[in-house]
Scaffold this motif. Structure first.
Motif, PDB file in Angstrom:
ATOM      1  N   HIS A 173      18.200  37.489  41.949  1.00 55.56           N
ATOM      2  CA  HIS A 173      18.402  37.184  43.362  1.00 55.56           C
ATOM      3  C   HIS A 173      17.480  36.095  43.886  1.00 55.56           C
ATOM      4  O   HIS A 173      17.502  35.782  45.069  1.00 55.56           O
ATOM      5  CB  HIS A 173      18.253  38.463  44.198  1.00 55.56           C
ATOM      6  CG  HIS A 173      19.445  39.342  44.056  1.00 55.56           C
ATOM      7  ND1 HIS A 173      19.599  40.205  42.999  1.00 55.56           N
ATOM      8  CD2 HIS A 173      20.566  39.443  44.775  1.00 55.56           C
ATOM      9  CE1 HIS A 173      20.758  40.812  43.109  1.00 55.56           C
ATOM     10  NE2 HIS A 173      21.366  40.372  44.168  1.00 55.56           N
ATOM     11  N   TYR A 205      15.483  41.714  49.408  1.00 53.84           N
ATOM     12  CA  TYR A 205      16.760  42.285  48.975  1.00 53.84           C
ATOM     13  C   TYR A 205      16.654  42.761  47.529  1.00 53.84           C
ATOM     14  O   TYR A 205      17.071  43.875  47.196  1.00 53.84           O
ATOM     15  CB  TYR A 205      17.878  41.263  49.133  1.00 53.84           C
ATOM     16  CG  TYR A 205      19.231  41.773  48.686  1.00 53.84           C
ATOM     17  CD1 TYR A 205      19.864  42.824  49.370  1.00 53.84           C
ATOM     18  CD2 TYR A 205      19.880  41.217  47.593  1.00 53.84           C
ATOM     19  CE1 TYR A 205      21.093  43.299  48.955  1.00 53.84           C
ATOM     20  CE2 TYR A 205      21.113  41.693  47.180  1.00 53.84           C
ATOM     21  CZ  TYR A 205      21.722  42.730  47.863  1.00 53.84           C
ATOM     22  OH  TYR A 205      22.940  43.201  47.445  1.00 53.84           O
ATOM     23  N   SER A 230      14.560  45.875  47.253  1.00 50.56           N
ATOM     24  CA  SER A 230      15.284  47.056  47.749  1.00 50.56           C
ATOM     25  C   SER A 230      16.302  47.546  46.719  1.00 50.56           C
ATOM     26  O   SER A 230      16.465  48.753  46.532  1.00 50.56           O
ATOM     27  CB  SER A 230      15.946  46.780  49.100  1.00 50.56           C
ATOM     28  OG  SER A 230      16.994  45.846  48.977  1.00 50.56           O
TER      29      SER A 230
END
Length: 172
Positions: free
Chosen positions: A10, A119, A122
């Motif tokens: 990511h 993100y 998480s």
């Protein structure tokens, strides 16, 4: 190994390059403590090789093992709280480490990195919680290792990026 892929899949290529240029490798011998319960830590770690034991602290009661591709120190990083467990090398191991101060500076000045980093963390923590829930006898064993289809796009690239980190820190 899957867990580091959440993070690396990511982040942008520039973020990975920044991490490679700002982190370093640490070698651990059997018995070395990477993290001590209740003591501040200044780095976020990715296990590159070897095996480490998560313990409850001073009594060294074993909780679980972690291996290459695991991230440690993320909970203390997110919460700015002292570690709730200790991490001890069970065999010679290598870790990639990057300073909390450097990450915080990048988070402060790069909104895209900030969004992607949080993100990814998480997703990583959600996966860990699912696995823990499954180990406690709840949940569905077949879902424990499942990966959301929306995340699969970055997995191949993330694997390549982890290989890049390994090559950089294991060059002779």
């Amino acid at each position: 190994m899957k867990r580091v892929l959440f993070l690396l899949g990511h982040l942008s290529d520039l973020d990975i390059e920044w991490m490679l240029n700002n982190g370093s490798k640490s070698e651990l011998e059997t018995g070395d403590r990477l993290i001590c319960k209740g003591e501040p830590i200044e780095d976020l770690y990715i296990i590159l090789s070897g095996q480490l034991s998560i313990t409850d602290g001073p009594s060294q009661k074993h909780i679980t093992y972690i291996r290459a591709g695991e991230i440690v120190g993320e909970m203390s990083f997110l919460e700015s709280r002292l570690p709730s467990v200790s991490v001890i090398a069970k065999e010679p191991s290598a870790v990639y480490k990057i300073s909390r101060a450097l990450i915080n500076t990048r988070l402060k000045h790069n909104v895209e990195f900030k969004a992607n980093f949080y993100y990814a963390i998480s997703l990583f923590l959600s996966n860990r919680l699912r696995q823990t829930t499954n180990q406690l006898g709840y949940g569905s064993p077949e879902e424990a290792d499942a990966i959301d289809e929306n995340i699969l796009d970055g997995i191949s690239e993330a694997g390549s990026r982890f290989g890049q980190i390994l090559r950089k820190f294991f060059e002779v």
